[in-house]
Write an enzyme that holds these catalytic residues in place. Structure first.
Site, mmCIF file in Angstrom:
data_model
loop_
_atom_site.group_PDB
_atom_site.id
_atom_site.type_symbol
_atom_site.label_atom_id
_atom_site.label_comp_id
_atom_site.label_asym_id
_atom_site.label_seq_id
_atom_site.Cartn_x
_atom_site.Cartn_y
_atom_site.Cartn_z
ATOM 1 N N GLU A 28 0.802 -1.238 0.000
ATOM 2 C CA GLU A 28 0.000 0.000 0.000
ATOM 3 C C GLU A 28 0.830 1.282 0.000
ATOM 4 O O GLU A 28 0.632 2.162 0.824
ATOM 5 C CB GLU A 28 -0.957 -0.014 1.200
ATOM 6 C CG GLU A 28 -1.876 -1.216 1.183
ATOM 7 C CD GLU A 28 -2.828 -1.300 2.370
ATOM 8 O OE1 GLU A 28 -2.626 -0.570 3.348
ATOM 9 O OE2 GLU A 28 -3.775 -2.095 2.306
ATOM 10 N N GLU A 72 -5.473 -10.972 -1.763
ATOM 11 C CA GLU A 72 -6.320 -10.857 -0.553
ATOM 12 C C GLU A 72 -7.803 -10.869 -0.922
ATOM 13 O O GLU A 72 -8.593 -10.085 -0.400
ATOM 14 C CB GLU A 72 -5.992 -9.563 0.211
ATOM 15 C CG GLU A 72 -4.537 -9.420 0.584
ATOM 16 C CD GLU A 72 -4.236 -8.179 1.428
ATOM 17 O OE1 GLU A 72 -5.162 -7.586 1.989
ATOM 18 O OE2 GLU A 72 -3.050 -7.822 1.516
HETATM 19 C C1 GLA Z 1 -4.856 -4.850 4.079
HETATM 20 C C2 GLA Z 1 -3.597 -5.576 4.479
HETATM 21 C C3 GLA Z 1 -3.904 -6.919 5.094
HETATM 22 C C4 GLA Z 1 -5.059 -6.868 6.047
HETATM 23 C C5 GLA Z 1 -6.234 -6.221 5.373
HETATM 24 C C6 GLA Z 1 -7.434 -6.166 6.250
HETATM 25 O O1 GLA Z 1 -5.385 -5.324 2.921
HETATM 26 O O2 GLA Z 1 -2.717 -5.768 3.411
HETATM 27 O O3 GLA Z 1 -2.776 -7.384 5.746
HETATM 28 O O4 GLA Z 1 -4.700 -6.179 7.213
HETATM 29 O O5 GLA Z 1 -5.866 -4.917 5.030
HETATM 30 O O6 GLA Z 1 -7.524 -7.218 7.111
#
Ligand code: GLA
Length: 439
Positions: A238, A346
């Protein structure tokens, strides 16, 4: 008023004020302790680089460009790793359904993010049946692995490596660098003061050097330990934020080092791990053209400088309404054309539209679960027919009994995964697997 009465009056006033001040101080101290943000607990909690307790980011991070919520708005006492939970009473692992990962064996590996408690009991059985890839939901983040400088805590991460090995699964690493869940000590100068407050340019330069050295040590120590067991690594997480200056997230990392922290992390990872490990830059909202293009620009600059980036991790925290599957594939194509690999890192699919705070409660309408199934089906069909663009899909959880979305952006019923809270296959599971059962 007689002088004596006036003096007495003043004395009572002074006693009153002192009492109020003492009470306020005690109350503040208590609060400080209770919310877990005191020095003792600080390293066990989700504290941001800025040292505040905030929600995790993800689809939710501050981003005006693509409809994500504001991460500052919800305080969240999110422990680094979830507490062990009892298996739900009526839960069971279905033995008479196809394995997700086996169904996709001709395409790409399929994985799940896990907490340590999920390596035993029914969750472990679910993993063994359906997944051939794992990632730590929290156990490998900076605050978990190096809560205090030089004091690495390997236990949970080692157990995951062991579990993956024993069950012949691959393991991914998430994440070497992030602005969240990173302990404050990284950003304190040699005298223990916040580097951010330093105004002297000479000292700022010295602080930057110190911070990059700490980062280099963090990365090398971890990569050296796990390089033979983990091939796929999220190096930075991020770092893009179109709403911030230069489109770069205005984290402490960026404020103190510019983009040098990104370069340092990738170079250290490559040097420690060699060319067999694959290094990813991970982010959410990568389908958004503005964010996608800023990310592509950054990656191009990094590659031109010889910084070893192998691929892009697309978090893909999406909802049943948004974004289009085409925009997800389009983004992957763009990075593929730059010579990079793509991963879905994710994946989950919220039942609610962005900014909708409603709650379906106990009974999620069937048409909502069907809509989710249709979207999951469409998404996986696109992944299959574009399989040259991506090399794996990781879901952010195993089943709906454990998902970060249950408490974000509000506490409510959520069901973003392929199995329900009793670990039973949902319509979404069948939408992803069924087309592959046809002869
Ligand atoms: C982001 C992070 C993850 C996790 C999510 C929410 O996407 O990369 O590690 O913390 O937020 O759970």
């Amino acid at each position: 008023m007689p002088r004596l009465t006036r003096l007495r009056g003043r004395r009572w006033m002074l006693i009153g004020i002192s009492g109020a001040v003492i009470a306020a101080v005690i109350a503040l101290l208590l609060l400080y302790k209770v919310d877990g943000n005191g020095p003792d607990e600080a390293s066990h909690l989700t504290n941001t680089a800025e040292g505040e307790m905030t929600v995790k980011t993800g689809e939710n991070a501050a981003d005006t460009s693509n409809g994500h919520a504001d991460p500052e708005e919800e305080p969240l006492s999110n422990p680094i790793t979830a507490e062990p939970k009892e298996d739900p009473v009526a839960a069971s692992v279905q033995t008479d359904i196809p394995s997700l990962a086996e169904s996709y064996a001709d395409y790409f590996p399929i994985g799940a993010a896990i907490e340590p408690y999920q390596m035993t009991g029914l969750h472990a059985d679910m993993l063994k049946k359906h997944m051939n890839w794992l990632v730590a939901e929290n156990a490998m983040k900076p605050a978990s692995l190096q809560p205090r400088e030089g004091e690495f805590q390997w236990e949970q991460a080692d157990r995951m490596v062991q579990f993956a090995r024993e069950n012949k699964m691959e393991l991914r690493f998430h994440t070497l660098v992030w602005h969240n869940q990173t302990p404050d000590w990284f950003f304190l100068d040699a005298e223990g003061k916040p580097m951010e407050n330093e105004t002297d340019p000479v000292k700022r330069e010295a602080n930057k050097k110190l911070l990059l050295e700490r980062l280099d040590t963090h990365v090398r120590t971890i990569v050296e330990r796990y390089k033979d067991d983990i091939r796929s690594w999220d190096v930075v997480n991020e770092v893009i934020e179109p709403a911030d200056p230069d489109g770069m997230r205005a984290s402490l990392w960026y404020k103190l080092t510019g983009t040098e922290y990104i370069e340092t992390a990738f170079r250290a990872a490559r040097e420690a791990g060699g060319s067999d490990i694959k290094l990813y830059i991970n982010d959410y909202g990568t389908d958004d053209p503005v964010k996608r293009d800023r990310l592509a620009e950054l990656v191009t600059e990094l590659l031109d400088k010889g910084v070893p980036v192998d691929g892009v991790g697309h978090q893909t925290h999406i909802s049943i309404h948004w974004p289009t599957v085409d925009s997800i594939i389009e983004s992957m194509r763009k990075f593929h054309e730059l010579g990079l690999d793509n991963l879905v890192t994710e994946l989950d699919m919220s039942l609610y539209a962005w900014n909708d705070r409603s709650d379906f409660g106990e009974d999620i309408p069937e048409e909502i679960l069907q809509k989710q199934a249709d979207r999951y089906g469409e998404l996986f069909e696109a992944f299959r027919s574009n399989q040259e663009l991506l090399s794996g899909v990781v879901l952010w959880g195993i089943a709906d009994d454990h998902t970060w979305l249950s408490s974000f952006p509000v506490t409510r019923t959520e069901a973003p995964l392929l199995f329900d809270e009793l670990l039973q296959a949902k319509p979404a599971f069948w939408a992803v697997v069924d087309p592959l059962q046809q002869p």
